[in-house]
Design a protein around this motif. Structure first.
Motif, mmCIF file in Angstrom:
data_model
loop_
_atom_site.group_PDB
_atom_site.id
_atom_site.type_symbol
_atom_site.label_atom_id
_atom_site.label_comp_id
_atom_site.label_asym_id
_atom_site.label_seq_id
_atom_site.Cartn_x
_atom_site.Cartn_y
_atom_site.Cartn_z
ATOM 1 N N UNK A 163 0.808 -1.220 0.000
ATOM 2 C CA UNK A 163 0.000 0.000 0.000
ATOM 3 C C UNK A 163 0.841 1.269 0.000
ATOM 4 N N UNK A 164 2.153 1.150 0.046
ATOM 5 C CA UNK A 164 3.013 2.338 0.042
ATOM 6 C C UNK A 164 3.234 2.785 -1.403
ATOM 7 N N UNK A 180 4.219 -21.310 -2.886
ATOM 8 C CA UNK A 180 3.012 -20.536 -2.622
ATOM 9 C C UNK A 180 2.237 -20.323 -3.908
ATOM 10 N N UNK A 181 0.991 -19.904 -3.745
ATOM 11 C CA UNK A 181 0.224 -19.414 -4.884
ATOM 12 C C UNK A 181 0.001 -17.914 -4.660
ATOM 13 N N UNK A 182 0.351 -17.157 -5.672
ATOM 14 C CA UNK A 182 0.162 -15.705 -5.657
ATOM 15 C C UNK A 182 -1.184 -15.397 -6.309
ATOM 16 N N UNK A 183 -2.050 -14.713 -5.575
ATOM 17 C CA UNK A 183 -3.358 -14.315 -6.095
ATOM 18 C C UNK A 183 -3.374 -12.809 -6.320
ATOM 19 N N UNK A 184 -3.596 -12.395 -7.564
ATOM 20 C CA UNK A 184 -3.814 -10.985 -7.887
ATOM 21 C C UNK A 184 -5.283 -10.767 -8.190
ATOM 22 N N UNK A 185 -5.824 -9.664 -7.679
ATOM 23 C CA UNK A 185 -7.205 -9.260 -7.963
ATOM 24 C C UNK A 185 -7.143 -7.912 -8.671
ATOM 25 N N UNK A 186 -7.843 -7.797 -9.796
ATOM 26 C CA UNK A 186 -7.839 -6.538 -10.545
ATOM 27 C C UNK A 186 -9.264 -6.160 -10.952
ATOM 28 N N UNK A 187 -9.502 -4.840 -11.028
ATOM 29 C CA UNK A 187 -10.767 -4.324 -11.536
ATOM 30 C C UNK A 187 -10.463 -3.246 -12.565
ATOM 31 N N UNK A 231 -6.847 -2.248 -12.615
ATOM 32 C CA UNK A 231 -6.236 -1.681 -11.411
ATOM 33 C C UNK A 231 -6.095 -2.750 -10.339
ATOM 34 N N UNK A 232 -4.984 -2.691 -9.606
ATOM 35 C CA UNK A 232 -4.742 -3.639 -8.519
ATOM 36 C C UNK A 232 -5.733 -3.397 -7.381
ATOM 37 N N UNK A 233 -6.310 -4.479 -6.862
ATOM 38 C CA UNK A 233 -7.238 -4.420 -5.737
ATOM 39 C C UNK A 233 -6.713 -5.329 -4.628
ATOM 40 N N UNK A 234 -6.699 -4.801 -3.411
ATOM 41 C CA UNK A 234 -6.339 -5.629 -2.260
ATOM 42 C C UNK A 234 -7.630 -6.233 -1.698
ATOM 43 N N UNK A 235 -7.794 -7.561 -1.723
ATOM 44 C CA UNK A 235 -9.047 -8.140 -1.240
ATOM 45 C C UNK A 235 -9.303 -7.899 0.243
ATOM 46 N N UNK A 236 -8.256 -7.561 1.003
ATOM 47 C CA UNK A 236 -8.436 -7.236 2.424
ATOM 48 C C UNK A 236 -8.902 -5.795 2.628
ATOM 49 N N UNK A 237 -8.589 -4.917 1.691
ATOM 50 C CA UNK A 237 -8.949 -3.501 1.796
ATOM 51 C C UNK A 237 -9.181 -2.961 0.392
ATOM 52 N N UNK A 238 -10.299 -3.323 -0.234
ATOM 53 C CA UNK A 238 -10.493 -3.028 -1.654
ATOM 54 C C UNK A 238 -10.765 -1.567 -1.993
ATOM 55 N N UNK A 281 -10.527 -1.431 7.407
ATOM 56 C CA UNK A 281 -11.245 -1.409 6.124
ATOM 57 C C UNK A 281 -12.756 -1.493 6.333
ATOM 58 N N UNK A 282 -13.491 -0.725 5.536
ATOM 59 C CA UNK A 282 -14.956 -0.746 5.638
ATOM 60 C C UNK A 282 -15.514 -2.085 5.195
ATOM 61 N N UNK A 283 -14.773 -2.769 4.321
ATOM 62 C CA UNK A 283 -15.227 -4.063 3.823
ATOM 63 C C UNK A 283 -14.030 -4.829 3.291
ATOM 64 N N UNK A 284 -14.227 -6.107 3.084
ATOM 65 C CA UNK A 284 -13.260 -6.960 2.397
ATOM 66 C C UNK A 284 -14.008 -7.732 1.329
#
Length: 299
Positions: free
Chosen positions: A21-22, A143-150, A153-160, A170-173
């Motif tokens: 997030x930096x 490991x398995x690396x999971x990327x989420x995009x919308x 754009x990169x989305x953090x599933x813990x703090x979208x 975070x207001x939601x995950x």
């Protein structure tokens, strides 16, 4: 969405790194912790050892969608080891992308060579097996690396809802159920007759269930992740006649993975036969982050 790996994140696997997030050259996960690295664009769901990876752990679809773009032919070789290939422009290794509609997609990386069992154009359900965790691409642990995009754009599933700030709740995950994201912890613990090599710990071959009473020594080790400078790691061994060894070590730097070990040389005449229990405790600012116990039988 659901975690992309068939294991228990509180017992048999763990999250090694999250989205960075930096916005600058520093590193911060969504909680302002250090479980990330500069520019990391996904979440790494890790296994505790190469032995577990070799046994086979399934990668699962985090959400329903349509498969597009599959790679399945890269070798499983940890980067930094002899013979590791150049993976430039193929850092993801074996994996695939699943499109979920409305601009949403997930990407799964570092899967085992030949394990991907879905094809482009195939529809998958949440939780469906896609393949297995591997070592392909730019990876130094299983490991398995999971990327989420919308919309790219990169989305953090813990703090979208934010990617450039951290520290606020975070207001939601995006997860359907609560997914643990501890600030660090213990990957494993075990006994051996001498301080083991780090490679043996990562391989999953360092621990012993039994040792001879006349073994050269009795050593307890702890394997940790996400440790910060100033954390403490306490190692305690108790045997049939009480405490054998106790030591608290203060960690002098922040590290993604590390191990510490301690114990005693075997006394004259050998150790008393029986069960020995080792306890490893990781603490930060006076608070226990994680504790693991392990046992060995001396005979």
């Amino acid at each position: 969405m659901a975690p992309p790996i068939a294991c228990d994140l509180t017992q048999t696997c763990y999250i090694q790194q999250g989205v960075d997030h930096d916005p600058g050259p520093g590193v911060q996960d969504f909680s302002c912790g250090t479980l990330s690295y500069d520019g990391h664009k996904g979440t790494d769901f890790a296994l505790p050892s190469l032995a577990m990876q070799a046994e086979g752990v399934d990668v699962l679809a985090s959400a329903p969608g349509t498969v597009r773009g599959v790679r399945n032919d890269m070798a499983d070789i940890l980067q930094g080891t002899p013979g590791a290939p150049d993976v430039s422009d193929r850092e993801c290794g074996n994996g695939l992308v699943v499109s979920h509609g409305d601009g949403w997609e997930t990407q799964y990386c570092h899967m085992k060579q030949g394990s991907v069992v879905v094809q482009p154009g195939q529809t998958v359900a949440m939780g469906q097996v896609l393949g297995q965790v591997g070592l392909s691409g730019q990876t130094q642990f299983p490991h398995v690396h999971l990327s989420v995009r919308h919309d790219g754009a990169v989305i953090d599933p813990f703090a979208p809802d934010t990617l450039t700030t951290c520290g606020t709740t975070p207001a939601r995950a995006l997860w359907n159920d609560s997914v643990p994201f501890p600030p660090g912890g213990l990957i494993g613990a075990g006994f051996s007759d001498a301080v083991p090599a780090f490679d043996a710990i990562k391989d999953g071959t360092a621990g012993r269930d039994t040792l001879p009473k006349a073994a050269p020594g009795l050593v307890l080790w702890g394997f940790a992740y996400g440790a910060r400078s100033g954390d403490t790691l306490t190692l305690t061994i108790r045997g049939p006649k009480g405490e054998v060894f106790a030591d608290t070590q203060t960690l002098d730097r922040t590290q993604a993975q590390l191990f510490r070990a301690g114990g005693r040389r075997t006394p004259s005449g050998g150790w008393p036969a029986g069960d020995y229990t080792g306890t490893v405790e990781l603490r930060r600012d006076g608070t226990t982050l994680d504790v693991q116990t392990t046992q060995v039988v001396l005979n």
